[in-house]
Design an enzyme around this catalytic site. Structure first.
Site, mmCIF file in Angstrom:
data_model
loop_
_atom_site.group_PDB
_atom_site.id
_atom_site.type_symbol
_atom_site.label_atom_id
_atom_site.label_comp_id
_atom_site.label_asym_id
_atom_site.label_seq_id
_atom_site.Cartn_x
_atom_site.Cartn_y
_atom_site.Cartn_z
ATOM 1 N N GLY A 157 -91.251 12.379 53.082
ATOM 2 C CA GLY A 157 -90.840 13.700 53.583
ATOM 3 C C GLY A 157 -91.831 14.203 54.616
ATOM 4 O O GLY A 157 -92.608 13.423 55.179
ATOM 5 N N ARG A 158 -91.814 15.521 54.826
ATOM 6 C CA ARG A 158 -92.638 16.130 55.886
ATOM 7 C C ARG A 158 -94.116 15.759 55.802
ATOM 8 O O ARG A 158 -94.729 15.393 56.794
ATOM 9 C CB ARG A 158 -92.574 17.655 55.779
ATOM 10 N N ARG A 243 -98.463 15.735 43.013
ATOM 11 C CA ARG A 243 -98.588 16.424 41.738
ATOM 12 C C ARG A 243 -99.275 15.481 40.764
ATOM 13 O O ARG A 243 -99.004 14.265 40.770
ATOM 14 C CB ARG A 243 -97.215 16.835 41.188
ATOM 15 N N GLU A 272 -103.657 20.607 35.270
ATOM 16 C CA GLU A 272 -104.773 21.291 35.941
ATOM 17 C C GLU A 272 -104.810 22.777 35.550
ATOM 18 O O GLU A 272 -103.756 23.345 35.256
ATOM 19 C CB GLU A 272 -104.711 21.093 37.466
ATOM 20 N N HIS A 290 -107.396 20.825 44.087
ATOM 21 C CA HIS A 290 -106.081 21.233 44.641
ATOM 22 C C HIS A 290 -106.249 22.078 45.918
ATOM 23 O O HIS A 290 -105.862 23.239 45.971
ATOM 24 C CB HIS A 290 -105.258 21.993 43.589
HETATM 25 C C1 DGY Z 1 -97.623 23.546 47.035
HETATM 26 O O1 DGY Z 1 -97.343 24.432 47.848
HETATM 27 O O2 DGY Z 1 -96.773 22.993 46.348
HETATM 28 C C2 DGY Z 1 -99.034 23.127 46.960
HETATM 29 O O3 DGY Z 1 -99.312 22.257 45.932
HETATM 30 C C3 DGY Z 1 -99.973 24.303 46.964
HETATM 31 O O4 DGY Z 1 -101.007 23.840 47.758
#
Ligand code: DGY
Length: 324
Positions: A157-158, A243, A272, A290
């Site tokens: 994806g992006r 994730r 987390e 993160h």
């Molecule tokens: C998101 O936007 O899903 C990110 O994990 C936050 O940085």
């Protein structure tokens, strides 16, 4: 006409909070302490919009609270695995996210972790800080060259595409990708001369670096497990900015300890802010808290994107980033 009532679950950048105050009857979370399930339920009962983020589990139990006033959940984040989407749909709630605005910064963190892992940056930093560095040496802290190596992207994806651009055009890396979805337009693939792998297994065995870019979901839980880690190259590195639950921690820890792979770079963790204790004892894993979207520019843009989504909703229009 009275302003819509909005509840924000965490602190947001001050310029976005200022706009929220101007436009809405807003309750901000000055303490930044995550709200309890009961407080989230109360927000759904008392406000027109709830604006949570990736650290707020918006469960079916919360979403099914009776006598809801809220009609929209404007998530501050592109990932929305914190929200039980099926329950939101069942409850007739609109959910939006913030895609696009965090692409480059998250891709930068993937590249940072890739470089940190390949060049043993965490080890080097520790050595200098601890006063144990005895000076330059021809065989000291040798890492691996990044330029020209093969990068395999799981998910395309992006964010993965942005990583591919940086890695290919900046570091001359050969790009492989695996996606179970439709691939992007051919020009996107051609721009980075990427090749598609038919399976995750094929990608793992052909890559020097593997970077994860698939959504957190029940389907992707522990996608990278012991069996798959064994398919990676002994000189390989695993990078995760997606994730935490996409990777089986126990298996990754074993792979790093027993050197089935050389290194890893992690920005996200299952459960987390708890971090699997085994990682803390290893010197071949780079650990970040993160930080994917953590730049001033991006966090302001994320907040503005939530504002755009709820403004459209309250104006009776379709929000740009409607998930459900
Ligand atoms: C998101 O936007 O899903 C990110 O994990 C936050 O940085």
């Amino acid at each position: 006409m009275s302003k819509p009532k909005v509840v924000v679950t965490r602190r947001w950048p001050s310029e976005v909070e200022a706009k929220l105050k101007e436009l809405y009857d807003v309750t901000l979370n000055e303490t930044d302490v995550p709200m309890t399930a009961d407080a989230l339920k109360g927000a759904l009962q008392n406000a027109d919009a709830l604006l949570p983020t990736v650290t707020d589990p918006i469960t079916a139990d919360i979403l099914r609270v009776p006598n809801k006033r809220a009609r929209i959940i404007g998530n501050f984040g592109v990932g929305y695995n914190n929200i039980d989407i099926a329950a939101a749909k069942e409850q007739g709630l609109v959910v939006t996210n913030t895609p696009g605005v965090l692409t480059d910064c998250t891709a930068d963190i993937a590249m940072l972790l890739l470089l940190m892992s390949a060049r043993r940056a965490s080890e080097g930093d520790h050595l200098v800080r601890s006063g144990q560095w005895a000076g330059w040496g021809p065989t000291h802290l040798l890492g691996q060259k990044v330029t020209g190596k093969t990068l395999g992207l799981i998910g395309f994806g992006r964010i993965a595409q942005a990583v591919a651009k940086k890695a290919h055009h900046g570091f001359g890396m050969k790009i492989l990708f695996y996606t179970p979805r439709n691939p992007p337009a051919q020009e996107v693939i051609d721009d980075v001369q990427a090749s598609r792998c038919a399976t995750i297994e094929e990608l793992l065995s052909k890559s020097d670096f593997v970077s994860l870019h698939c959504p957190g979901s029940a389907e992707n839980r522990h996608l990278i497990n012991e069996e798959r880690l064994k398919l990676m190259r002994p000189a390989g590195h695993l990078i995760n900015t997606a994730r935490g639950d996409v990777v089986d921690n126990r298996a990754l820890c074993k792979a790093l300890k027993e050197r089935w792979i050389t290194g890893a770079g992690l920005d996200v963790y299952e459960g987390e802010p708890n971090v699997y204790p085994g990682f803390l004892e290893l010197d071949n894993v780079a650990l970040l808290p993160h930080l994917g979207s953590a730049t001033v520019e991006t966090r302001v843009a994320m907040g503005n994107r939530v504002l755009e989504n709820i403004a459209a909703f309250f104006a009776g229009q379709e929000p740009r980033d409607r998930v459900v």
